[in-house]
Design a protein around this motif. Structure first.
Motif, PDB file in Angstrom:
ATOM      1  N   ARG A  60      44.495  29.240  43.934  1.00  0.00           N
ATOM      2  CA  ARG A  60      44.448  30.570  43.373  1.00  0.00           C
ATOM      3  C   ARG A  60      43.041  30.981  42.528  1.00  0.00           C
ATOM      4  O   ARG A  60      42.352  31.787  42.547  1.00  0.00           O
ATOM      5  N   GLU A  61      42.844  29.816  41.680  1.00  0.00           N
ATOM      6  CA  GLU A  61      41.337  29.727  40.827  1.00  0.00           C
ATOM      7  C   GLU A  61      40.340  29.964  41.849  1.00  0.00           C
ATOM      8  O   GLU A  61      39.327  30.468  41.429  1.00  0.00           O
ATOM      9  N   VAL A  67      39.650  33.229  43.272  1.00  0.00           N
ATOM     10  CA  VAL A  67      39.414  34.357  42.456  1.00  0.00           C
ATOM     11  C   VAL A  67      37.921  33.884  42.007  1.00  0.00           C
ATOM     12  O   VAL A  67      37.117  34.803  42.191  1.00  0.00           O
ATOM     13  N   ARG A  95      35.113  36.809  43.085  1.00  0.00           N
ATOM     14  CA  ARG A  95      34.081  37.260  41.987  1.00  0.00           C
ATOM     15  C   ARG A  95      32.883  37.430  42.711  1.00  0.00           C
ATOM     16  O   ARG A  95      31.966  38.194  42.463  1.00  0.00           O
ATOM     17  N   PHE A 102      47.687  36.319  47.393  1.00  0.00           N
ATOM     18  CA  PHE A 102      47.668  37.689  47.006  1.00  0.00           C
ATOM     19  C   PHE A 102      47.980  38.667  47.824  1.00  0.00           C
ATOM     20  O   PHE A 102      47.963  38.307  49.232  1.00  0.00           O
ATOM     21  N   ALA A 144      44.296  43.305  45.209  1.00  0.00           N
ATOM     22  CA  ALA A 144      45.220  42.844  44.454  1.00  0.00           C
ATOM     23  C   ALA A 144      44.229  41.647  43.847  1.00  0.00           C
ATOM     24  O   ALA A 144      44.225  41.397  42.602  1.00  0.00           O
ATOM     25  N   LEU A 145      43.644  40.928  44.616  1.00  0.00           N
ATOM     26  CA  LEU A 145      42.530  39.857  43.982  1.00  0.00           C
ATOM     27  C   LEU A 145      41.400  40.545  43.280  1.00  0.00           C
ATOM     28  O   LEU A 145      41.319  40.110  42.245  1.00  0.00           O
ATOM     29  N   GLU A 194      43.034  41.484  39.886  1.00  0.00           N
ATOM     30  CA  GLU A 194      43.112  40.147  39.138  1.00  0.00           C
ATOM     31  C   GLU A 194      41.832  39.562  38.377  1.00  0.00           C
ATOM     32  O   GLU A 194      41.592  39.288  37.104  1.00  0.00           O
ATOM     33  N   ILE A 195      40.677  40.091  39.183  1.00  0.00           N
ATOM     34  CA  ILE A 195      39.269  39.532  38.845  1.00  0.00           C
ATOM     35  C   ILE A 195      38.964  40.318  37.727  1.00  0.00           C
ATOM     36  O   ILE A 195      38.486  40.181  36.708  1.00  0.00           O
ATOM     37  N   ASP A 248      40.848  42.207  35.735  1.00  0.00           N
ATOM     38  CA  ASP A 248      41.750  42.091  34.598  1.00  0.00           C
ATOM     39  C   ASP A 248      41.068  40.692  33.555  1.00  0.00           C
ATOM     40  O   ASP A 248      41.035  41.066  32.582  1.00  0.00           O
ATOM     41  N   ARG A 249      40.621  39.762  34.378  1.00  0.00           N
ATOM     42  CA  ARG A 249      40.094  38.677  33.841  1.00  0.00           C
ATOM     43  C   ARG A 249      38.809  38.978  33.071  1.00  0.00           C
ATOM     44  O   ARG A 249      38.550  38.595  31.923  1.00  0.00           O
TER      45      ARG A 249
END
Length: 199
Positions: free
Chosen positions: A14-15, A18, A22, A53, A58-59, A62-63, A65-66
């Motif tokens: 998952r990481e 991400v 990115r 995801f 959705a990915l 997530e990016i 949001d981070r």
């Protein structure tokens, strides 16, 4: 264990997705990035992506949001550093627009309206409204305090906060203004709005 992966493997993959997302979204945007381009460097099949995801969107969310969590303290720092509202507004808008203009991920998102439209399709109207309210909520308490003290002027603190935030939309018009004039124009608008809103 889910999908043949241990919890630690799932977290690692998952990481990695991400991190790959990115980089790819920053360079090529959401629509031009394929699932295979995301999964190949991670060593999983494209179909396996959906164990992590629901979609590329959705990915991307997530990016973002981070990214927001990382940027927020820096963006709000001027409100804590400056007692004078005019200086705080100038500092906030300058930092915000610098970030939009230099952060490849944010720039790609802001400058490509198709990307924004695709992300909006993954939100209900209620969620979009909540997102708008949340983006104001971060700095609205400062505006409310200034308003109560008679240090900023406007119909209401929310309208003042929206007026401040709306200046960042100027980044959408860099080409219309012209790159040779944009920076000077931007800084003048920031100062004019900050001065115009403060009593």
């Amino acid at each position: 264990m889910s999908g043949g992966f241990s919890d630690s493997e799932r977290e690692r993959i998952r990481e990695q997705l991400v991190a790959e997302g990115r980089g790819l979204f920053s360079r090529y945007g959401l629509s031009k990035t394929t699932i295979a381009e995301l999964t190949d460097p991670v060593g999983i099949a494209p179909s396996t992506f959906y164990q992590f995801f629901d979609s590329k969107e959705a990915l991307y969310l997530e990016i973002l949001d981070r990214e927001g969590e990382e940027l927020l303290p820096r963006m709000l720092a001027p409100f804590e550093e400056h007692d004078d509202p005019e200086d705080a507004i100038v500092g906030f808008l300058t930092g915000l627009m610098d970030e939009i203009e230099t952060n490849p991920l944010l720039r790609q998102l802001v400058m490509d309206t198709d990307e924004l439209d695709r992300l909006r399709e993954h939100h209900t109207e209620a969620e979009l409204h909540e997102d708008r309210e949340q983006s104001l909520a971060y700095f609205l308490p400062y505006v409310e305090a200034w308003y109560a003290a008679g240090e900023v002027e406007g119909p209401s603190p929310v309208v003042v906060a929206n007026a401040i935030r709306s200046v960042s939309f100027l980044t959408l018009h860099q080409e219309d203004i012209g790159q040779d004039r944009y920076r000077e124009t931007r800084d003048l608008v920031i100062r004019a709005v900050a001065k115009g809103l403060t009593a």
